[in-house]
Design a protein around this motif. Structure first.
Motif, mmCIF file in Angstrom:
data_model
loop_
_atom_site.group_PDB
_atom_site.id
_atom_site.type_symbol
_atom_site.label_atom_id
_atom_site.label_comp_id
_atom_site.label_asym_id
_atom_site.label_seq_id
_atom_site.Cartn_x
_atom_site.Cartn_y
_atom_site.Cartn_z
ATOM 1 N N ARG A 132 19.181 22.663 -34.454
ATOM 2 C CA ARG A 132 18.738 21.357 -34.952
ATOM 3 C C ARG A 132 17.350 20.983 -34.441
ATOM 4 N NH1 ARG A 132 23.793 20.212 -37.054
ATOM 5 N NH2 ARG A 132 24.580 22.195 -36.369
ATOM 6 N N LEU A 156 36.836 16.978 -31.673
ATOM 7 C CA LEU A 156 36.138 17.710 -32.736
ATOM 8 C C LEU A 156 35.439 16.737 -33.674
ATOM 9 C CD1 LEU A 156 38.633 20.555 -33.710
ATOM 10 C CD2 LEU A 156 36.609 20.674 -32.273
ATOM 11 N N LEU A 184 27.324 8.162 -29.408
ATOM 12 C CA LEU A 184 28.784 8.082 -29.506
ATOM 13 C C LEU A 184 29.315 6.795 -28.892
ATOM 14 C CD1 LEU A 184 29.680 11.762 -28.553
ATOM 15 C CD2 LEU A 184 29.799 10.708 -30.811
ATOM 16 N N PHE A 225 28.835 19.931 -25.171
ATOM 17 C CA PHE A 225 29.883 19.302 -24.378
ATOM 18 C C PHE A 225 30.450 20.287 -23.354
ATOM 19 C CE2 PHE A 225 29.856 17.176 -28.485
ATOM 20 C CZ PHE A 225 29.848 15.853 -28.125
ATOM 21 N N ARG A 274 24.314 25.916 -31.683
ATOM 22 C CA ARG A 274 24.549 24.816 -32.608
ATOM 23 C C ARG A 274 23.625 23.642 -32.286
ATOM 24 N NH1 ARG A 274 30.478 22.213 -32.816
ATOM 25 N NH2 ARG A 274 29.833 21.522 -30.757
ATOM 26 N N VAL A 309 23.931 17.671 -28.721
ATOM 27 C CA VAL A 309 24.803 17.608 -27.548
ATOM 28 C C VAL A 309 25.530 18.933 -27.357
ATOM 29 C CG1 VAL A 309 26.552 16.226 -26.388
ATOM 30 C CG2 VAL A 309 25.258 15.236 -28.284
ATOM 31 N N ALA A 369 32.332 15.598 -31.929
ATOM 32 C CA ALA A 369 31.288 16.625 -31.966
ATOM 33 C C ALA A 369 30.664 16.675 -33.357
ATOM 34 C CB ALA A 369 31.878 17.989 -31.602
ATOM 35 N N ARG A 387 26.834 9.678 -23.447
ATOM 36 C CA ARG A 387 27.428 9.334 -24.740
ATOM 37 C C ARG A 387 26.617 8.270 -25.463
ATOM 38 N NH1 ARG A 387 32.637 10.509 -25.987
ATOM 39 N NH2 ARG A 387 32.853 8.486 -26.972
ATOM 40 N N TRP A 411 42.337 32.040 -39.473
ATOM 41 C CA TRP A 411 41.548 31.794 -38.262
ATOM 42 C C TRP A 411 42.411 31.722 -37.018
ATOM 43 C CZ3 TRP A 411 43.013 27.206 -35.991
ATOM 44 C CH2 TRP A 411 43.605 26.238 -36.841
ATOM 45 N N LEU A 467 27.123 14.769 -39.616
ATOM 46 C CA LEU A 467 27.890 14.934 -40.845
ATOM 47 C C LEU A 467 28.134 13.580 -41.507
ATOM 48 C CD1 LEU A 467 28.416 17.802 -39.806
ATOM 49 C CD2 LEU A 467 30.760 17.566 -40.547
ATOM 50 N N LEU A 472 26.644 15.984 -35.010
ATOM 51 C CA LEU A 472 25.924 16.952 -35.842
ATOM 52 C C LEU A 472 25.399 16.311 -37.114
ATOM 53 C CD1 LEU A 472 28.350 19.978 -35.473
ATOM 54 C CD2 LEU A 472 26.245 19.548 -34.222
ATOM 55 N N GLU A 532 33.665 21.167 -23.092
ATOM 56 C CA GLU A 532 34.447 22.125 -23.885
ATOM 57 C C GLU A 532 33.586 22.447 -25.100
ATOM 58 O OE1 GLU A 532 35.371 18.823 -24.767
ATOM 59 O OE2 GLU A 532 35.753 18.378 -22.679
ATOM 60 N N LEU A 580 26.846 23.938 -39.310
ATOM 61 C CA LEU A 580 27.504 22.704 -39.752
ATOM 62 C C LEU A 580 26.548 21.502 -39.709
ATOM 63 C CD1 LEU A 580 30.415 22.021 -40.625
ATOM 64 C CD2 LEU A 580 30.748 21.100 -38.333
ATOM 65 N N ARG A 598 34.062 22.686 -28.222
ATOM 66 C CA ARG A 598 34.290 21.843 -29.400
ATOM 67 C C ARG A 598 33.804 22.502 -30.680
ATOM 68 N NH1 ARG A 598 33.617 15.504 -27.768
ATOM 69 N NH2 ARG A 598 34.343 15.669 -25.620
ATOM 70 N N LEU A 599 34.178 23.755 -30.865
ATOM 71 C CA LEU A 599 33.870 24.443 -32.118
ATOM 72 C C LEU A 599 35.044 24.241 -33.061
ATOM 73 C CD1 LEU A 599 32.633 27.794 -30.558
ATOM 74 C CD2 LEU A 599 31.234 25.878 -31.320
ATOM 75 N N LEU A 600 34.766 24.210 -34.363
ATOM 76 C CA LEU A 600 35.838 24.095 -35.337
ATOM 77 C C LEU A 600 36.503 25.463 -35.446
ATOM 78 C CD1 LEU A 600 34.063 22.033 -38.134
ATOM 79 C CD2 LEU A 600 35.486 21.212 -36.263
ATOM 80 N N PRO A 601 37.783 25.575 -35.062
ATOM 81 C CA PRO A 601 38.404 26.907 -35.033
ATOM 82 C C PRO A 601 38.562 27.533 -36.405
ATOM 83 C CG PRO A 601 40.012 25.199 -34.495
ATOM 84 C CD PRO A 601 38.681 24.524 -34.566
ATOM 85 N N ALA A 652 23.887 10.046 -26.994
ATOM 86 C CA ALA A 652 24.364 10.886 -28.094
ATOM 87 C C ALA A 652 24.695 10.043 -29.320
ATOM 88 C CB ALA A 652 25.592 11.668 -27.650
ATOM 89 N N VAL A 665 45.165 35.094 -34.527
ATOM 90 C CA VAL A 665 45.174 35.649 -33.172
ATOM 91 C C VAL A 665 46.417 35.231 -32.421
ATOM 92 C CG1 VAL A 665 42.833 36.212 -32.568
ATOM 93 C CG2 VAL A 665 43.474 33.822 -32.748
ATOM 94 N N LEU A 689 38.255 31.141 -31.933
ATOM 95 C CA LEU A 689 39.358 31.346 -30.982
ATOM 96 C C LEU A 689 39.305 32.723 -30.334
ATOM 97 C CD1 LEU A 689 42.361 29.672 -32.820
ATOM 98 C CD2 LEU A 689 41.074 28.823 -30.876
#
Lengths: 279, 260
Positions: free
Chosen positions: B137, A175, B55, B73, B133, B71, A178, B50, A273, A184, A182, B75, B90, B77-80, B53, A276, B119
């Motif tokens: 951009r 995370l 990274l 990915f 996302r 990017v 990622a 990468r 959040w 940040l 973005l 998975e 974001l 990779r969202l902030l839950p 990106a 669930v 989730l």
């Protein structure tokens, strides 16, 4: 369509079923009451024991006497006054502990240098039973408010620090990666990714800290206190008022329970959040 | 029209301790070009992505790339702990962040889920959010790291169509890392095979869009690409790596005859 219309009727009827069962003895409801049977019997036996003189009331007051004292202490305002003093001590001590614990955890969690600087002394301090510092605290801070608040603060620092530190280090590096793509900033990364990710652990730490805070308060208030629940209890000891002592214990228990409920409510709100999984 | 390439890599070498994963690699991607990158596991596909990106640091070699990159990915990779639209928003700067995030979600067909918790999303919805996302951009270079690998077959087909449509509309340069030869041929202008730290095979895919498996050229390109990946369909043990083929031409430009 007529077929589809029939299920709602049974749905409307459904809520009545549990309402009926409240008055009907079913095996399930019986099992629920069975759990309360032993405590109720114990309290009844306690009351009977004191009433018939089997248990000397000099040692233990009867439940009825405790309730009566609880009522009279509440009515006279004495209980509330002491309760507010005790609550104040916990609030200030816990506040200091939380601020310090969060500060240390941020320093140690967000940089290696910080970890080297902060972690070792805190890990060492953690292994020390902080209540054993009471004699030293009296020498250092006297017998006023400072040692009482200090004891609460010291006790609550460690659970906050340990859990938040572990939480920060446990944030999913994927995370963070990622978030880095973005664009940040470092501050945004901490605010949006790292701290929310560490929040579940931090709240566990807060619950522990709250428990330790009450424990520290109980011990701290027995150091020559002039007010507070602990003072009320120590005072009662002089006059063999076991009923007042028992009221104090009851209040401590209720405060501990209340604090836990408060943090749970906070958890439900802040971590909605992931509800669930939980619900 | 001759425009400056979006990506220009010269002599990129990257090693993690032992043998280099990327070995003086050269690659250009034109502005608006859709490039698929294939290769066996451990061939350095992800390392290359990468690097682009940002990274993975460039230790040796030159990499020119656009400032606006995004990017997606494997998975999501969202902030839950952030609702879907906040995940999309974001790191966005400027005004109307929420409106821009909503527009991007609308474009990937997720307007109705903008206030959901991540989730609660299905795998496909989560990847759509990831796409939104990236899109919001307005990237000049879009990096896709096997974004559909963990989706079921039907969802994957829909996502491929979506990516294709979004690419046509926004025209970023795309580097699309995939294991799936069919997927590469359905989407890309050019398919590259990475081997031994370099681009060994380069295959221009000149099939009309929208692409179809049934197109006569498709099967031919498919076997070429599979051959370059060490899978010989014409042999009875098809699907296995043919060691004689690999050993016969060590370091050779295997697909040179195919590249156009």
């Amino acid at each position: 369509m007529s077929e589809a219309a029939s299920p709602p009727i049974t749905l409307l009827d459904a809520p009545r079923v549990p309402r009926l069962s409240r008055f009907v003895v079913t095996p399930a409801s019986l099992a629920r009451f069975r759990r309360f049977a032993t405590p109720v019997l114990l309290v009844l036996a306690w009351q009977a024991g004191v009433s018939f003189g089997v248990i000397p009331s000099r040692l233990v007051a009867s439940p009825a006497a405790i309730l009566e004292t609880f009522w009279s202490l509440s009515a006279s305002g004495e209980l509330l006054e002491n309760l507010l003093v005790s609550l104040g001590r916990v609030a200030v001590g816990l506040g200091i502990g939380v601020v310090a614990g969060v500060g240390f955890a941020l320093v140690a969690g967000l940089s290696r240098i910080g970890e080297d600087a902060v972690d070792a002394p805190l890990q060492m301090g953690r292994t020390l039973p902080h209540l054993a510092l009471v004699p030293l605290f009296i020498l250092w801070f006297g017998i006023g408010e400072t040692p009482k608040i200090g004891l609460v603060a010291l006790g609550s620092v460690f659970p906050i620090y340990l859990n938040l530190f572990a939480g920060i280090r446990g944030v999913d590096p994927k995370l963070v990666e990622a978030a880095n793509t973005l664009g940040l900033s470092r501050g945004e990364l901490i605010r949006h990714v790292i701290l929310p990710g560490a929040l579940p652990s931090a709240l566990v730490g807060l619950r522990y800290a709250l428990g330790v805070a009450w424990l520290s308060l109980v011990v701290g208030e027995q150091i020559n206190a002039q007010s507070g629940i602990g003072h009320m209890m120590m005072d009662a000891r002089e006059f063999l008022r076991t009923d007042i002592i028992m009221v104090g214990l009851l209040v401590y228990a209720l405060l501990g329970l209340g604090g836990d409920l408060l943090v749970r409510a906070l958890e439900r709100r802040a971590l909605s959040w992931r509800s669930v999984f939980v619900s | 029209m001759v425009s400056a390439p979006a990506v220009r890599i010269r002599g990129l070498t990257r090693a993690f301790g032992g043998a280099p994963v990327l070995h003086s690699l050269d690659l250009q991607i034109a502005a608006g070009e859709f490039v698929a990158l294939l290769g066996r596991s451990g061939s350095g596909k992800t390392t290359l992505l990468r690097t682009l990106a940002g990274l993975d640091p460039v230790q040796q070699g030159h990499v020119d790339m656009p400032a606006r990159r995004a990017v997606v990915f494997q998975e999501p990779r969202l902030l839950p702990w952030k609702r879907v639209w906040r995940n999309v928003a974001l790191g966005l700067r400027g005004e109307d962040v929420q409106a821009r995030a909503r527009a991007a979600l609308q474009e990937v067909g997720l307007a109705h889920r903008e206030d959901a918790w991540p989730l609660t999303l299905s795998g496909g919805e989560a990847q759509r959010t990831g796409l939104a996302r990236a899109l919001v951009r307005d990237p000049e270079l879009l990096l896709l790291d096997e974004p559909f690998a963990s989706l079921d077959a039907l969802t994957r087909l829909r996502m491929q169509a979506l990516v294709s449509a979004l690419w046509v509309r926004h025209r970023p340069a795309v580097l699309f890392v995939t294991h799936d030869v069919d997927e590469a041929l359905l989407l890309a202008d050019r398919a590259l095979v990475l081997e031994g730290g370099r681009i060994r095979t380069e295959l221009a895919v000149r099939l009309p869009r929208p692409r179809r498996h049934a197109h006569p050229g498709f099967a031919e390109l498919r076997s070429h690409l599979l051959l370059a990946l060490g899978v010989d369909e014409s042999r009875p043990e098809a699907g296995e790596v043919d060691p004689s083929f690999v050993q016969a031409r060590p370091g050779a430009e295997i697909g040179a005859g195919v590249a156009v």
